[in-house]
Design a protein around this motif. Structure first.
Motif, PDB file in Angstrom:
ATOM      1  N   CYS A  51       1.057  -1.538  -0.023  1.00 51.69           N
ATOM      2  CA  CYS A  51      -0.079  -0.368   0.019  1.00 51.69           C
ATOM      3  C   CYS A  51       1.163   1.357  -0.102  1.00 51.69           C
ATOM      4  O   CYS A  51       2.041   0.981   0.039  1.00 51.69           O
ATOM      5  CB  CYS A  51      -0.898  -0.110   1.261  1.00 51.69           C
ATOM      6  SG  CYS A  51      -1.910   1.652   1.425  1.00 51.69           S
ATOM      7  N   CYS A  54       0.767   3.377   4.954  1.00 53.59           N
ATOM      8  CA  CYS A  54       1.309   4.032   6.123  1.00 53.59           C
ATOM      9  C   CYS A  54       2.378   2.502   6.384  1.00 53.59           C
ATOM     10  O   CYS A  54       2.385   2.011   5.634  1.00 53.59           O
ATOM     11  CB  CYS A  54       0.202   3.972   7.143  1.00 53.59           C
ATOM     12  SG  CYS A  54      -0.496   2.450   7.837  1.00 53.59           S
ATOM     13  N   THR A  56       2.322   0.099   7.866  1.00 49.72           N
ATOM     14  CA  THR A  56       2.068  -0.985   9.017  1.00 49.72           C
ATOM     15  C   THR A  56       2.721  -1.621   7.793  1.00 49.72           C
ATOM     16  O   THR A  56       3.417  -3.073   7.851  1.00 49.72           O
ATOM     17  CB  THR A  56      -0.013  -1.510   8.808  1.00 49.72           C
ATOM     18  OG1 THR A  56      -0.129  -0.219   9.744  1.00 49.72           O
ATOM     19  CG2 THR A  56       0.171  -2.613   8.927  1.00 49.72           C
ATOM     20  N   GLY A  57       2.476  -1.163   6.508  1.00 48.92           N
ATOM     21  CA  GLY A  57       2.719  -1.909   5.021  1.00 48.92           C
ATOM     22  C   GLY A  57       2.219  -3.066   5.016  1.00 48.92           C
ATOM     23  O   GLY A  57       2.207  -4.574   4.410  1.00 48.92           O
ATOM     24  N   CYS A  58       0.930  -3.344   4.642  1.00 41.27           N
ATOM     25  CA  CYS A  58      -0.543  -3.944   4.070  1.00 41.27           C
ATOM     26  C   CYS A  58       0.133  -4.158   2.448  1.00 41.27           C
ATOM     27  O   CYS A  58       0.998  -2.741   2.040  1.00 41.27           O
ATOM     28  CB  CYS A  58      -1.491  -3.701   4.370  1.00 41.27           C
ATOM     29  SG  CYS A  58      -2.157  -3.180   5.685  1.00 41.27           S
ATOM     30  N   LEU A  85      -6.787  -4.592   4.560  1.00 39.01           N
ATOM     31  CA  LEU A  85      -6.982  -2.896   4.174  1.00 39.01           C
ATOM     32  C   LEU A  85      -8.228  -2.238   5.020  1.00 39.01           C
ATOM     33  O   LEU A  85      -8.918  -2.503   5.679  1.00 39.01           O
ATOM     34  CB  LEU A  85      -7.617  -2.931   2.423  1.00 39.01           C
ATOM     35  CG  LEU A  85      -6.173  -3.674   1.583  1.00 39.01           C
ATOM     36  CD1 LEU A  85      -6.245  -3.225  -0.537  1.00 39.01           C
ATOM     37  CD2 LEU A  85      -5.172  -3.598   1.847  1.00 39.01           C
ATOM     38  N   CYS A  86      -7.338  -0.966   5.115  1.00 42.38           N
ATOM     39  CA  CYS A  86      -8.472  -0.077   5.487  1.00 42.38           C
ATOM     40  C   CYS A  86      -9.026   0.720   4.396  1.00 42.38           C
ATOM     41  O   CYS A  86      -8.310   0.577   2.799  1.00 42.38           O
ATOM     42  CB  CYS A  86      -7.141   0.798   6.748  1.00 42.38           C
ATOM     43  SG  CYS A  86      -6.326   2.202   5.931  1.00 42.38           S
ATOM     44  N   LYS A  88      -8.464   4.063   3.595  1.00 39.24           N
ATOM     45  CA  LYS A  88      -7.229   4.623   2.769  1.00 39.24           C
ATOM     46  C   LYS A  88      -6.579   2.952   2.012  1.00 39.24           C
ATOM     47  O   LYS A  88      -6.617   3.889   0.077  1.00 39.24           O
ATOM     48  CB  LYS A  88      -6.017   5.683   3.530  1.00 39.24           C
ATOM     49  CG  LYS A  88      -6.541   6.276   3.836  1.00 39.24           C
ATOM     50  CD  LYS A  88      -5.058   7.525   4.471  1.00 39.24           C
ATOM     51  CE  LYS A  88      -4.254   5.926   5.713  1.00 39.24           C
ATOM     52  NZ  LYS A  88      -5.007   5.646   6.390  1.00 39.24           N
ATOM     53  N   GLY A  89      -5.840   2.352   1.974  1.00 35.22           N
ATOM     54  CA  GLY A  89      -5.810   0.998   1.285  1.00 35.22           C
ATOM     55  C   GLY A  89      -6.790   0.415   0.433  1.00 35.22           C
ATOM     56  O   GLY A  89      -6.611   0.354  -0.846  1.00 35.22           O
ATOM     57  N   PRO A 214      -4.198   1.671  11.318  1.00 36.81           N
ATOM     58  CA  PRO A 214      -5.794   0.516  11.456  1.00 36.81           C
ATOM     59  C   PRO A 214      -6.197  -0.808  10.980  1.00 36.81           C
ATOM     60  O   PRO A 214      -6.009  -1.556  12.004  1.00 36.81           O
ATOM     61  CB  PRO A 214      -6.510   1.392  11.165  1.00 36.81           C
ATOM     62  CG  PRO A 214      -5.643   2.421   9.527  1.00 36.81           C
ATOM     63  CD  PRO A 214      -4.010   2.217  10.795  1.00 36.81           C
ATOM     64  N   VAL A 215      -4.766  -1.655  10.608  1.00 30.51           N
ATOM     65  CA  VAL A 215      -5.422  -2.948   9.794  1.00 30.51           C
ATOM     66  C   VAL A 215      -4.618  -3.560  11.154  1.00 30.51           C
ATOM     67  O   VAL A 215      -4.700  -4.595  11.315  1.00 30.51           O
ATOM     68  CB  VAL A 215      -4.397  -3.143   8.892  1.00 30.51           C
ATOM     69  CG1 VAL A 215      -4.688  -4.423   8.277  1.00 30.51           C
ATOM     70  CG2 VAL A 215      -5.385  -2.920   7.873  1.00 30.51           C
TER      71      VAL A 215
HETATM   72  S1  SF4 Z   1      -4.436  -0.158   4.066  1.00 30.70           S
HETATM   73 FE1  SF4 Z   1      -3.925   1.153   5.979  1.00 30.70          FE
HETATM   74  S2  SF4 Z   1      -2.967   0.041   7.604  1.00 30.70           S
HETATM   75 FE2  SF4 Z   1      -2.610  -0.568   5.343  1.00 30.70          FE
HETATM   76  S3  SF4 Z   1      -0.475  -0.008   4.748  1.00 30.70           S
HETATM   77 FE3  SF4 Z   1      -2.441   0.995   3.615  1.00 30.70          FE
HETATM   78  S4  SF4 Z   1      -2.587   2.593   5.176  1.00 30.70           S
HETATM   79 FE4  SF4 Z   1      -1.417   0.963   6.096  1.00 30.70          FE
END
Ligand code: SF4
Ligand SMILES: Nc1nc2c(c(=O)[nH]1)N[C@H]1C(S)=C(S)[C@@H](COP(=O)(O)OP(=O)(O)OC[C@H]3O[C@@H](n4cnc5c(=O)[nH]c(N)nc54)[C@H](O)[C@@H]3O)O[C@H]1N2
Ligand SMILES: Nc1nc2c(c(=O)[nH]1)N[C@H]1C(S)=C(S)[C@@H](COP(=O)(O)OP(=O)(O)OC[C@H]3O[C@@H](n4cnc5c(=O)[nH]c(N)nc54)[C@H](O)[C@@H]3O)O[C@H]1N2
Ligand SMILES: [Mo]
Length: 807
Positions: A51, A54, A56-58, A85-86, A88-89, A214-215
């Motif tokens: 992503c 952020c 977190t690195g999803c 995902l959140c 934003k993702g 968030p994730v």
């Molecule tokens: S999906 Fe949300 S929590 Fe995951 S990396 Fe993207 S912004 Fe961050």
């Protein structure tokens, strides 16, 4: 994972992560495809990428059709997010398609801009640098990819012998870095996200992962919803979405965290519940020197440490922090219980702090002293904000004092190692650290004849015109300085491009190849999937093209010892590919070439990375990654712990192998509490805290162009306590002026809103470029990390007079 659990996890994450959007009525889709098998009958082609947002690195799966990103889905093969995902993702694809993408280089022409060709743009930059290489500075980002940051680093420190390169991560992770260095002798967390699956207690020290990671946060919420007991303790200066999920909310005063950490250590000693074995075997004690303190400090004995900590009684700590004596005792008892597994999380509350290095070290110290370290779930874990603050800034070392792989410019041996890897003559690298961010902008916005020693500044992938603190001091003066030249590479017009002399249109995210490194030491890779719009081009190409133009102009630094271009890239037949020409840039994989060179640095401080191809196959790997006897590559989840870390000496349970004391021990620090740099008084009676919201990314340049996100959170606001609002006679929605000694900002009031500050305190998010709260914030910074404190300063609220209100 079985289907029920997956469906459930989706639900839990969506509930935790996107409640805001749902409440405001905005809809977004769950992934409806399983993109892992590219189906021959489908016209959509799927590929993996992390992503864009952020730390977190999803991982996402990106669906491309006819040259456009048309779909995004959570990647169920990714260990970080397991398909989730959140908000934003889910909308990350939309950031490519704002209507006003920059597509041509633009040169200032009086009050407007004229389009120019790339060749001319590159030539202008190169000639300015050629004229005065030492007054040039490069301001980069934790959103640079690893190869972009590495190229910028080599260009500056190796090519120009100029250390004036620093990233926005100075505003973000610098105190975490100095905290790690002071404690472990080496940067970056020991634990990993699996700690969140194992802990019994999770403590957030003034951060808000429900909105900012968030994730990751949903991993804990998910465990809870399945009946597992995880106690969540939220320490903070305001109630947030994270507080909603917490068992205990401990409301502290700004800087209260320092007192709380000292108070816990005091109780561990007083109650005799500290971990005697851990203390005996694995730690030393340390404190700042009384005069001219340094990051290394000086050794003190355990007895001396006990003496100093004695005054931090629960009563005294209660006074300093605002917590009750019972709350402090509760924390002391939790850490005193060896049977519990406790994970601490933190982010900007502790880093954007004039005692940032100190509080980072103290929280590590709480875990060391109590022995809550080195077991899964039992760990102090500093979270990173940006997608590659770790990968690009901390590991590649794009800070003004650093070199790749944990090396520093001040050490001759380190400079020599870099010069050898870069095949550069000895002495090429300058031994003096360059300007850190605040200094860099201070010098850039100061007239040359008053000592402002930076006159050309290149900004890539960051928006300082909105995000630096105290903009009136550090940025806005540029408008009046005609001999200063600002070059900005961005994807959209921003507050920074407004003052730019030259704007370079950039390719973003899956419009280019990339690699990033997240919070848990995980290095991730993706390939270019679509073309950038118009003439937008990669940041890494920009750097290489400028370097090559300098090479053509005869700049000696752009040559290695053999007279070759410092960014020479060769094809399989050993022929040099002219990658400085855009049409040839993707003839080879420049990322791979730069990464393989960079890898040589990573073995020097046990931050070993695997070959590029391993990252192509994986959804990221956590370093150190070492090769096994069978040729496979193994990642490391828990550093310094004998059961997992390959570099721990044989038979050792814990081994801090980069110990500053050279004896394998970590350092438990003592620091005295100091008050915040600016405190409310009669004139400015309120605390101002600033930060973020779930839906927007930093300056909002990307997320405000995605209609679903923009609609969910259309404007910045000021959170005010109802009693303060009534005392000031201000109503819900009324626009008021927030004022500090440095500047003002007009904002609508939100009472009982998303977050709830206590009486005497307000909160403003900084995503809205029409409401620049950084005209108000303070540039005071930590003495070691140089990271500014955006979390507290003194302000007042002024009602707008009738005339203004009518307009
Ligand atoms: S999906 Fe949300 S929590 Fe995951 S990396 Fe993207 S912004 Fe961050
Ligand atoms: N949605 C979204 N997510 C993001 C980002 C984004 O822009 N949007 N940005 C990413 C980045 S780069 C970062 S750095 C992170 C930031 O993530 P966080 O640090 O979680 O978020 P902030 O909103 O910056 O921090 C606000 C908190 O600071 C705390 N605070 C205030 N004063 C003090 C103090 O004296 N001590 C302590 N310990 N705490 C205090 C308050 O309790 C407040 O809740 O988020 C990352 N994730
Ligand atoms: N008041 C207040 N201010 C803060 C903070 C706070 O808590 N409070 N937090 C600080 C922190 S922790 C951080 S990390 C910073 C973040 O501050 P910034 O880095 O300045 O903010 P971003 O909006 O992330 O800026 C990234 C820019 O890069 C552009 N961009 C996106 N992709 C690309 C690309 O591929 N190439 C190029 N060239 N450009 C691209 C975006 O449009 C955007 O303008 O803000 C700091 N400022
Ligand atoms: Mo950040």
């Amino acid at each position: 994972m079985d289907n029920t659990r997956r469906a459930f996890m989706k639900q839990a994450a969506m509930a935790a992560a996107t409640a805001a959007a749902a409440r405001s009525g905005s809809a977004f889709a769950l992934p409806v495809v399983d993109p892992t098998d590219n189906d021959a009958s489908s016209t959509i082609h799927w590929n993996k990428a992390p992503c864009r947002f952020c730390g977190t690195g999803c991982h996402v799966q990106v669906g491309v059709e006819e040259g456009r990103v048309v779909a995004v889905a959570g990647d169920k093969h990714a260990d970080v997010n397991k398909g989730l995902l959140c908000v934003k993702g889910y909308h990350v694809g939309g950031i490519l398609y704002g209507k006003d993408r920059l597509t041509k280089p633009l040169l200032r022409d009086g009050d407007s801009y004229k389009e120019i060709a790339w060749d001319e743009a590159i030539d202008i930059v190169a000639k300015r640098i050629m004229k005065s290489p030492n007054t040039f500075a490069f301001y980069g980002s934790g959103q640079w990819t690893i190869p972009e940051g590495y190229a910028a680093q080599k260009f500056m420190k190796g090519g120009l012998s100029n250390n004036h390169i620093d990233p926005n991560a100075r505003l973000c992770m610098a105190s975490a870095v100095t905290g790690f260095l002071a404690t472990y002798g080496v940067d970056e967390p020991a634990g990993c996200y699996a700690d969140l699956d194992e802990c019994d207690v999770l403590i957030t020290w003034g951060n808000n992962p429900a909105e900012m990671h968030p994730v990751l946060f949903s991993r804990v919420i998910d465990r809870r919803s399945q009946g597992e007991k995880v106690r969540l303790i939220d320490i903070g200066t305001r109630r947030t979405r994270t507080t909603d999920a917490a068992n205990d909310f401990l409301l502290m005063k700004p800087h209260g965290d320092v007192a709380i950490a000292l108070g816990i250590m005091h109780l561990l000693i007083e109650n005799g519940t500290y971990d005697k074995k851990f203390v005996e075997n694995f730690v030393n004690f340390r404190a700042p020197e009384p005069e001219n303190p340094t990051l290394q400090g000086e050794a003190i004995s355990f007895d001396e440490y006990k003496k100093r900590i004695a005054k931090y009684t629960p009563e005294h700590v209660s006074e300093l922090s605002g917590l009750s004596v019972e709350q402090i005792r509760m924390l002391g008892e939790l850490f005193g219980d060896p049977k519990l597994k406790i994970t601490s999380l933190w982010c900007m509350g502790m880093n954007q702090h004039t005692m940032g290095t100190a509080i980072n070290s103290l929280v590590h110290g709480v875990h060391f002293l109590s022995g809550h370290f080195g077991k899964p779930g039992d760990s102090p874990t500093s979270l990173t904000g940006q997608p590659s603050a770790c990968g690009t800034v901390r590991e590649v070392g794009t800070l003004s004092h650093a070199l790749p792989g944990g090396r520093v410019v001040a050490k001759e041996e380190h400079r020599a190692q870099a010069e050898e890897i870069w095949n550069m003559p000895s002495g090429r690298i300058n031994a003096t650290a360059g300007h850190h961010t605040v200094k860099m902008f201070d010098q850039f916005t100061k007239p040359t004849d008053e000592g402002g020693d930076i006159d050309t500044l290149f900004v890539q992938v960051t928006n300082p015109g909105q995000t630096l603190p105290n903009l009136n001091l550090l940025f806005n003066d540029k408008a009046n300085l005609k001999d200063k030249f600002l070059i900005v590479s961005d994807v959209y017009p921003t507050a920074t491009t407004q003052l730019a002399d030259l704007i370079l249109p950039a390719a973003m995210w899956v419009e280019k190849n990339g690699m990033v490194g997240n919070s848990e030491r995980r290095t991730q890779q993706w390939f270019k999937m679509v073309d950038p719009p118009g003439e937008a081009r990669d940041d890494c190409w920009q750097t290489i093209a400028i370097a090559h133009r300098l090479f053509e102009l005869g700049h000696e630094g752009m040559k290695d010892k053999d007279g070759k271009f410092i960014f020479a890239v060769y094809d399989d037949d050993g022929e040099e590919v002219p990658v400085w020409q855009w049409k040839h840039y993707y003839d080879v994989n420049v990322d791979k070439a730069l990464f393989e060179e960079y890898r040589k640095f990573t073995v020097m401080k046990h931050k070993n990375l695997a070959p590029y191809e391993e990252y192509v196959k994986a959804r990221g790997l956590r370093w150190p990654v070492v090769q096994q006897a069978d040729g496979s590559w193994r990642e490391t989840m828990f550093r310094f712990a004998g059961f997992d870390d390959p570099f721990v000496a044989e038979g050792k349970e814990i081994d801090f192998y980069h110990s500053v004391t050279g004896d394998g021990r970590g350092q438990v620090w003592f620091h005295d509490y100091q008050p915040p740099p600016e405190v409310p008084d009669d004139e400015y009676p309120l605390w101002l805290c600033t930060g973020r919201v779930l839906e927007h990314w930093h300056s909002g340049s990307m997320t405000r162009r995605v209609s679903q996100l923009n609609r969910a959170m259309p404007t910045a606001y000021i959170e005010v306590h109802p009693e303060d609002a009534s005392a000031l006679n201000i109503r819900q929605g009324e626009v008021v002026t927030v004022e500090s000694r440095r500047g003002t900002c007009d904002l609508p009031v939100w009472i009982n809103g998303r977050g709830q500050p206590p009486k005497g305190s307000i909160f403003v998010p900084f995503f809205d470029e029409t409401k620049l709260i950084n005209n108000v914030t303070l540039e005071a910074h930590d003495p070691f990390s140089k990271q500014p404190d955006y979390k507290k300063c003194a302000v007042r609220i002024r009602k707008q007079d009738a005339e203004v209100a009518k307009k």
